[in-house]
Design an enzyme around this catalytic site. Structure first.
Site, short mmCIF file in Angstrom:
data_model
loop_
_atom_site.label_atom_id
_atom_site.label_comp_id
_atom_site.label_asym_id
_atom_site.label_seq_id
_atom_site.Cartn_x
_atom_site.Cartn_y
_atom_site.Cartn_z
N ASP A 1 0.85 -1.19 0.00
CA ASP A 1 0.00 0.00 0.00
C ASP A 1 0.88 1.24 0.00
O ASP A 1 2.05 1.18 0.38
CB ASP A 1 -0.86 0.03 1.27
CG ASP A 1 -1.93 -1.04 1.24
OD1 ASP A 1 -2.18 -1.58 0.15
OD2 ASP A 1 -2.50 -1.31 2.30
N LYS B 1 -3.09 2.74 -2.23
CA LYS B 1 -4.45 3.12 -1.88
C LYS B 1 -4.32 4.16 -0.81
O LYS B 1 -3.83 3.89 0.27
CB LYS B 1 -5.21 1.92 -1.30
CG LYS B 1 -5.74 1.00 -2.36
CD LYS B 1 -6.88 0.17 -1.82
CE LYS B 1 -6.37 -1.00 -1.01
NZ LYS B 1 -7.44 -1.89 -0.60
N MET C 1 -9.33 7.15 9.09
CA MET C 1 -9.85 7.81 7.88
C MET C 1 -10.91 8.84 8.24
O MET C 1 -11.93 8.96 7.57
CB MET C 1 -10.42 6.76 6.90
CG MET C 1 -9.35 5.81 6.39
SD MET C 1 -9.99 4.39 5.49
CE MET C 1 -10.48 3.30 6.83
N1 SAH Z 1 -4.59 -1.24 8.55
C1 SAH Z 1 -4.26 0.09 8.97
C2 SAH Z 1 -5.36 1.07 8.70
C3 SAH Z 1 -5.64 1.28 7.26
S1 SAH Z 1 -6.86 2.49 6.98
C4 SAH Z 1 -3.89 0.06 10.47
O1 SAH Z 1 -4.08 -0.95 11.11
O2 SAH Z 1 -3.37 1.05 10.97
C5 SAH Z 1 -5.89 3.93 6.74
C6 SAH Z 1 -6.00 4.84 7.91
O3 SAH Z 1 -5.18 4.38 8.96
C7 SAH Z 1 -5.54 6.26 7.68
O4 SAH Z 1 -6.52 7.03 7.05
C8 SAH Z 1 -5.27 6.73 9.08
O5 SAH Z 1 -6.49 7.04 9.72
C9 SAH Z 1 -4.74 5.47 9.74
N2 SAH Z 1 -3.26 5.43 9.79
C10 SAH Z 1 -2.46 4.56 9.19
N3 SAH Z 1 -1.17 4.81 9.51
C11 SAH Z 1 -1.18 5.85 10.35
C12 SAH Z 1 -0.17 6.58 11.05
N4 SAH Z 1 1.12 6.27 10.95
N5 SAH Z 1 -0.55 7.60 11.85
C13 SAH Z 1 -1.85 7.92 11.99
N6 SAH Z 1 -2.84 7.27 11.35
C14 SAH Z 1 -2.51 6.25 10.54
#
Ligand code: SAH
Length: 464
Positions: free
Chosen positions: A249, A271, A384
């Site tokens: 991703d 994505k 998100m």
């Molecule tokens: N599978 C991922 C989430 C994917 S959805 C997980 O477990 O973290 C994508 C969302 O994850 C982003 O829009 C944001 O809200 C969050 N996200 C992912 N990485 C992040 C980070 N380093 N800091 C803050 N939010 C994060």
């Protein structure tokens, strides 16, 4: 990187050293490991230099360097331990067209010599661009201890066997053969039967690998964590190291992608938010295609693959194609974000449950159990949620949530560019707009950063 590391072909070429004392000798100890032709210019050489010359290992010219002496030299070292003389000879050598190194003078050098771990033909070069020689020495010592002394020997013998090993198909089959040789069969044969044991062991190993049926491909769905490579699991690290194909991703940080095996095919299935993305069906098709062809695929997802990661669709596609798969969990953004602000997701006497919510779903802004969330003491990590912040704020307030409920947005949690916006539900949309976050961010509803936790509801200092 101000200095680009390369391995220079020096066999039979000239390397010229100017200097007759300890600095020159120290360089010669390294240079003599090479197959270059070494010429030393020194008006008053130490006895050790004369001895090397007598053994025929260097050509010694007992006078100071003069114009033309460094002609055709690949490399030149100014090692006189005398700034004026080093400046003079460096100028001359440059005029002769050699690449020059002025020992212990980084700025005046066109190249620098790394710390070297020598298991010829396996050579590890360590450089810190002069920033931390202590570090270079520590890394060298570590590697010296870790790499068996027989490694060079095994590599030399292995080199002679490369042609035979080409009977194995290129790629994973061949890699597995070599891996087993270097880390198992080779050392074992050497220990048991000495040098003579290695040839027969290689033959037997090759015969076995040739007769083995091709292995089935597989897919590992791997959590890459929130961005800091240190927050990868050991297993994720290992799988990245073995992968033939990595489908990742856009959320996965470049520092983590760097850890993938160098030959791995890297595919960006980017994505990100609402931006253009590879369709989910295409990602599934891609995984299936590569794994069915026998590749070991690592499907690398930000955070934990099981949290808003569309894991199930991918697993279903793999099962439909009868492919082996496994999930490696990762640290999800909610964990990284709460760690970032020194809070916990659940806390005795505050909240015995915490929710992971998404701000939007396939239909648009996601509906939630707003009434439940509006009750005092609720905690939720909203993924998100940036685009829908005004919607979330409106829904919660409409259902009776207090305007001074703390909300903390953590952008780029765990990364060096992490930002924390501490605000309240009442000011959420306005404060987020002012902050203009561009990276991935989690909204921690019901949580304030620990340092400010007692200063409620004045939580917006950071923005003021
Ligand atoms: N599978 C991922 C989430 C994917 S959805 C997980 O477990 O973290 C994508 C969302 O994850 C982003 O829009 C944001 O809200 C969050 N996200 C992912 N990485 C992040 C980070 N380093 N800091 C803050 N939010 C994060």
């Amino acid at each position: 990187m101000d200095h680009f590391p390369i391995f220079l072909a020096v066999e039979g070429r000239r390397i010229v050293v100017s200097g007759g004392g300890e600095a020159a000798l120290a360089k010669l100890r390294l240079l003599l490991k090479t197959t270059a032709r070494i010429t030393v210019f020194a008006a008053a050489p130490e006895a050790a230099l004369r001895a090397l010359a007598a053994e025929g290992r260097i050509t010694l010219v007992t006078r100071a360097l003069a114009p033309g002496d460094a002609l055709c030299a690949a490399l030149f070292y100014a090692a006189n331990d005398d700034a004026a003389e080093d400046a003079r000879v460096t100028r001359l050598a440059r005029a002769d067209g050699a690449l020059t190194n002025w020992v212990d003078n980084l700025e005046a050098s066109q190249f620098i010599t790394p710390a070297i771990v020598d298991r010829d033909p396996v050579t590890v070069a360590i450089g810190t661009e002069g920033a931390a020689p202590v570090l270079a020495r520590a890394i060298k010592a570590d590697l010296e201890a870790r790499l068996p002394a027989s490694l060079g020997l095994l590599a030399r013998i292995g080199k002679g066997f490369r042609r035979a090993a080409e009977a194995l198909p290129m790629g994973r089959k061949r890699r597995e053969f070599w891996f087993e040789y270097y880390f198992k069969t080779g050392p074992q044969a050497l220990e048991k039967d000495g040098l003579d044991g290695i040839g027969p062991a290689l033959d037997a190993l090759l015969a076995r690998h040739l007769s083995e049926a091709p292995r089935k491909g597989r897919v590992d769905l791997v959590g890459a964590g929130p961005g800091d490579p240190e927050l990868l699991t050991l297993r994720a690290r290992k799988l990245l190291d073995e992968a033939d194909v990595v489908i990742h991703d856009r959320l996965v940080s470049p520092a983590i992608l760097e850890l993938a095996r160098r030959e791995a095919v890297m595919i960006d299935a980017g994505k990100k938010g609402f931006g253009p993305a590879m369709a989910q069906d295409d990602i599934c098709a891609l995984m299936v295609e590569h794994a069915a062809a026998g590749a070991h695929v690592v499907r690398l997802k930000g955070g934990d693959p099981g949290v808003f990661g569309r894991l199930d669709e991918e697993v279903e596609a793999l099962e439909a194609a009868d492919l082996d798969w496994a999930v490696t969990p990762g640290i999800t953004a909610a964990s990284a974000a709460t760690a970032q602000i020194g809070q916990s997701l659940t806390k005795r006497d505050r909240n015995s449950a915490a929710r992971l919510l998404t701000g939007h779903d396939m239909q648009g802004f996601a509906e939630q159990d707003w009434r439940g969330l509006a009750r005092p003491g609720q905690v939720a990590a909203i993924y998100m949620g940036l685009k829908g912040a005004r919607f979330i704020q409106g829904r919660l307030m409409m259902h009776g949530a207090r305007a001074d409920t703390p909300v903390t947005a953590v952008e780029n949690a765990s990364r060096s560019d992490a930002r924390t916006i501490a605000t309240t539900l009442g000011r959420l949309a306005a404060d987020l707009e002012a902050a203009a976050l561009t990276g991935p961010a989690v909204l921690l509803y019901g949580l304030a950063p620990r340092a400010a936790a007692h200063a409620l509801p004045r939580l917006t200092e950071e923005l003021a």
